[in-house]
Design a protein around this motif. Structure first.
Motif, mmCIF file in Angstrom:
data_model
loop_
_atom_site.group_PDB
_atom_site.id
_atom_site.type_symbol
_atom_site.label_atom_id
_atom_site.label_comp_id
_atom_site.label_asym_id
_atom_site.label_seq_id
_atom_site.Cartn_x
_atom_site.Cartn_y
_atom_site.Cartn_z
ATOM 1 N N SER A 154 -4.783 3.744 -12.031
ATOM 2 C CA SER A 154 -4.430 5.383 -11.868
ATOM 3 C C SER A 154 -4.199 5.219 -13.710
ATOM 4 C CB SER A 154 -3.452 5.461 -11.833
ATOM 5 O OG SER A 154 -2.964 4.811 -9.921
ATOM 6 N N TRP A 155 -4.136 4.534 -14.419
ATOM 7 C CA TRP A 155 -3.770 4.276 -15.695
ATOM 8 C C TRP A 155 -5.134 4.369 -17.005
ATOM 9 C CZ3 TRP A 155 0.315 5.969 -18.797
ATOM 10 C CH2 TRP A 155 1.385 5.812 -18.396
ATOM 11 N N VAL A 211 0.736 6.625 -7.268
ATOM 12 C CA VAL A 211 0.151 6.668 -7.817
ATOM 13 C C VAL A 211 -0.635 7.585 -8.599
ATOM 14 C CG1 VAL A 211 0.369 3.964 -8.811
ATOM 15 C CG2 VAL A 211 -1.631 4.632 -7.363
ATOM 16 N N LEU A 212 -1.589 8.148 -6.707
ATOM 17 C CA LEU A 212 -1.794 8.971 -6.703
ATOM 18 C C LEU A 212 -1.597 10.356 -6.936
ATOM 19 C CD1 LEU A 212 -2.411 8.589 -2.223
ATOM 20 C CD2 LEU A 212 -4.147 7.866 -4.245
ATOM 21 N N LEU A 265 6.556 10.642 -19.423
ATOM 22 C CA LEU A 265 7.287 9.827 -19.383
ATOM 23 C C LEU A 265 7.743 9.677 -17.330
ATOM 24 C CD1 LEU A 265 10.481 9.496 -19.884
ATOM 25 C CD2 LEU A 265 10.906 10.922 -19.437
ATOM 26 N N GLN A 266 6.951 10.670 -16.576
ATOM 27 C CA GLN A 266 6.771 10.419 -15.261
ATOM 28 C C GLN A 266 6.386 9.339 -14.781
ATOM 29 O OE1 GLN A 266 5.882 14.188 -13.752
ATOM 30 N NE2 GLN A 266 8.822 14.294 -13.681
ATOM 31 N N ARG A 267 4.885 8.776 -15.139
ATOM 32 C CA ARG A 267 4.235 7.902 -15.355
ATOM 33 C C ARG A 267 5.167 6.816 -15.385
ATOM 34 N NH1 ARG A 267 -2.076 9.458 -17.386
ATOM 35 N NH2 ARG A 267 -2.412 11.197 -15.551
ATOM 36 N N ALA A 268 5.536 6.517 -16.506
ATOM 37 C CA ALA A 268 7.047 5.374 -17.162
ATOM 38 C C ALA A 268 7.255 5.079 -16.626
ATOM 39 C CB ALA A 268 6.900 5.753 -18.421
ATOM 40 N N VAL A 307 0.568 -0.941 0.052
ATOM 41 C CA VAL A 307 0.272 0.144 0.402
ATOM 42 C C VAL A 307 0.991 1.343 -0.200
ATOM 43 C CG1 VAL A 307 -1.712 1.320 1.237
ATOM 44 C CG2 VAL A 307 -2.389 -1.520 0.514
ATOM 45 N N ALA A 308 1.614 1.276 0.651
ATOM 46 C CA ALA A 308 2.805 2.377 0.262
ATOM 47 C C ALA A 308 4.101 2.913 -0.844
ATOM 48 C CB ALA A 308 3.284 1.796 1.585
#
Length: 596
Positions: free
Chosen positions: A162-163, A112-113, A121-124, A106-107
């Motif tokens: 999140s995606w 993804v919040l 790029l940061q998401r990837a 969970v931590a």
């Protein structure tokens, strides 16, 4: 008056059995070992995410997330290493591991919040990091379904949602949908791999448990076999000792009877028949003794270069006479130039036992002994045309007491110890032995002996002949059996000696103090804790350098080793008159320098 304390009861403790292995225990042990290694890459990954998203994500939220991830690693590093040995039930340990794994998931998954503020790029990068940590968790948890899923589901389901649900400027919907699907598919595949790994672990543990049970059964069977072998050895030693005592007495009386000049001719013939029967029984007991001495490891091979023809020559004459009397043909082919490196007496015992078998099981035909040089070996073959050995029995003929065809246990055929002694002696003398046999066609035994260098042959010398009688000697006989003392007294008197009789160490010391003996003949095992070895040691304090012989019917390995370590010659009951005479003269001769 205080009551006497009752003696402690004898307790028989069952052997310790190995504790069966458990797959979940193995998982906890692995997690405990990995607890010092995993926090470092996870902590560095959290700091990396902090660095690349510092300008897009609110600082307070990002710092709280980073502190939560690193703090969770610190908690796991402090709790997990001692978890397998913690004083709690196994179920409680498993719950602790699952909860820590779930909170950790969970931590880390809460990163993804921040997706709504991150660039593609940061998401990837965050997706790659979390997916990699999730894949690595299979190895660090051994794929345990509950522990692994407690971590993987919060992380990968968070990425999946999140995606799918975090819109951002310039987003292409099908790319986000595909990434969401891929995260979900990754979770499903990884969960399947985790189940497979844990199943492999469980099967491995089951196999190791089965192996442990098999090893335990094998150890039990080996222990049982060793105990049975030890019991057999103890039985043979005790039986041999108890049988040799009266046989030794008979041998001594028989020898004294035959030496009596007043014995009528008819009675002398009866005495001779009786003596042959006693000798036959003595030879059978000697077979037991030979086995015990070989198993005790106290038989030393005195190897030297020999002419093989000199070893075979006396046997050729001896067995040729037997062949003539039975209508057999016996031939020996041996070149005088053939030399071997061996022990003459022990090798002679090997060949005699093989020839005895060849004659014993041959009713007609030819028995041949052939020899030839082959490189650094001399090959000798002993072939007969006797009854042969069935193929199923050929592996057993070298076992103790096994005989191919003696269901009635005919004493004339021995006890079945000859080939077992041959096998042990061949090992001692570095002789390779092979056996071929066909029922009805005969048997062929081939011995491959180390060849010797003719240049190393010892010089021939003639040993002086032993006298046929003893000089006037005071012979101290120490034996706790009255019948044996009487028989020794009778025999020694016929040899011209003065016998001094004692039943133990104390009596021997008193007798030797009054009349100094010239030699001591002591039984090894005396009454109680007394022994002939102790008697000789005490007598030598009183009379330094006193010649002594041990006489024993004991074939126990520890007794044989004690006598060997003490450097005392031991005669084994039953002792014939010629053997006793020769041993006394040789012992006196060897002791002369020490008494000068």
């Amino acid at each position: 008056m205080t009551a006497a304390t009752p003696p402690e009861p004898t307790r028989f403790q069952a052997p310790t059995r190995p504790v069966p292995l458990n797959a979940e225990v193995e998982v906890l042990a692995l997690i405990a070992r990995q607890a010092h290694k995993v926090p470092w890459p996870v902590g560095l990954a959290a700091i990396f995410v902090l660095a690349i998203t510092w300008h897009q994500v609110p600082h307070a939220a990002l710092l709280i997330w980073t502190a939560a991830v690193i703090g969770m690693q610190i908690v796991r590093r402090s709790v997990l290493p001692g978890l397998p040995s913690r004083a709690m039930s196994h179920a409680a340990r498993m719950r602790t591991a699952i909860w820590l794994s779930g909170i950790n998931g969970v931590a880390q998954g809460s990163a993804v919040l921040f997706f709504y503020t991150m660039t593609d790029l940061q998401r990837a990068i965050v997706s790659i990091l979390l997916s990699g940590i999730t894949a690595g968790a299979i190895g660090t948890t051994n794929g345990h379904p509950r522990i692994y899923n407690a971590f993987a589901y919060p992380v990968m389901l968070g990425l999946t949602l999140s995606w799918a649900l975090s819109p951002h400027a310039g987003a292409v919907w099908w790319i986000d949908a595909t990434m969401s699907f891929l995260c979900l598919a990754f979770l499903i595949v990884q969960s399947g791999l985790a189940r497979d790994q844990y199943r492999s672990l469980s099967e491995s543990v089951a196999m190791r448990n089965a192996q442990m049970q098999l090893n335990e059964q094998l150890r039990g069977a080996l222990q049982t076999a060793e105990e049975a072998n030890a019991a057999k050895t103890r039985f043979l030693a005790s039986a041999s000792h108890d049988l040799r005592q009266p046989l030794h007495t008979l041998t001594l009386f028989s020898a004294a009877l035959q030496q009596s000049p007043e014995l009528p001719t008819s009675a002398r013939e009866i005495a001779q028949h009786m003596d042959r029967t006693i000798r036959n029984l003595g030879e059978q007991l000697s077979g037991l003794l030979d086995l015990s001495k070989l198993d005790a490891g106290i038989v030393e091979a005195r190897r030297q270069v020999l002419r093989l023809s000199e070893v075979l020559r006396p046997m050729t004459q001896e067995y040729a006479a037997e062949a003539d009397s039975r209508g057999l043909t016996f031939t020996v082919q041996c070149d005088d130039s053939l030399c071997i490196d061996s022990d003459k007496l022990l090798l002679g015992r090997v060949i005699r036992n093989l020839l005895d078998n060849a004659f014993k099981y041959s009713q007609h035909g030819t028995i041949t002994v052939t020899t030839q040089r082959q490189g650094d070996r001399v090959v000798m073959a002993i072939k007969d045309e006797g009854c042969g050995i069935p193929h199923a029995m050929q592996q057993h003929v070298f076992e103790e007491f096994f005989q191919v065809s003696n269901p009635e246990r005919d004493q004339r055929k021995g006890l079945g110890l000859g080939l077992s002694i041959v096998k042990r002696l061949c090992s001692l003398l570095h002789i390779d032995m092979e056996l071929w046999s066909e029922p009805g066609l005969g048997t062929r035994v081939v011995l491959s002996l180390p060849a010797g260098d003719e240049a190393r042959l010892p010089r021939m010398h003639h040993e002086p002949a032993l006298p046929s009688a003893l000089p006037e000697l005071n012979v101290l006989v120490v034996d706790d059996e009255a019948d044996i003392r009487l028989a020794m007294q009778t025999l020694l008197r016929t040899m011209g000696c003065t016998p001094l009789l004692a039943d133990g160490t104390e009596a021997a010391l008193q007798m030797a103090s009054a009349t100094p003996p010239d030699i001591v003949l002591a039984d090894f095992r005396l009454r109680g804790d007394d022994s002939g070895l102790q008697a000789i040691q005490q007598l030598r304090i009183q009379h330094p350098g006193l010649p002594a012989l041990l006489i024993s019917g004991d074939v126990a390995q520890d007794r044989l080793q004690q006598a060997h370590a003490a450097g005392l010659r031991m005669l084994h009951k039953p002792v014939t008159a010629p053997v006793l005479l020769q041993a006394i003269i040789e012992t006196l001769t060897e002791s002369e320098p020490s008494q000068s």
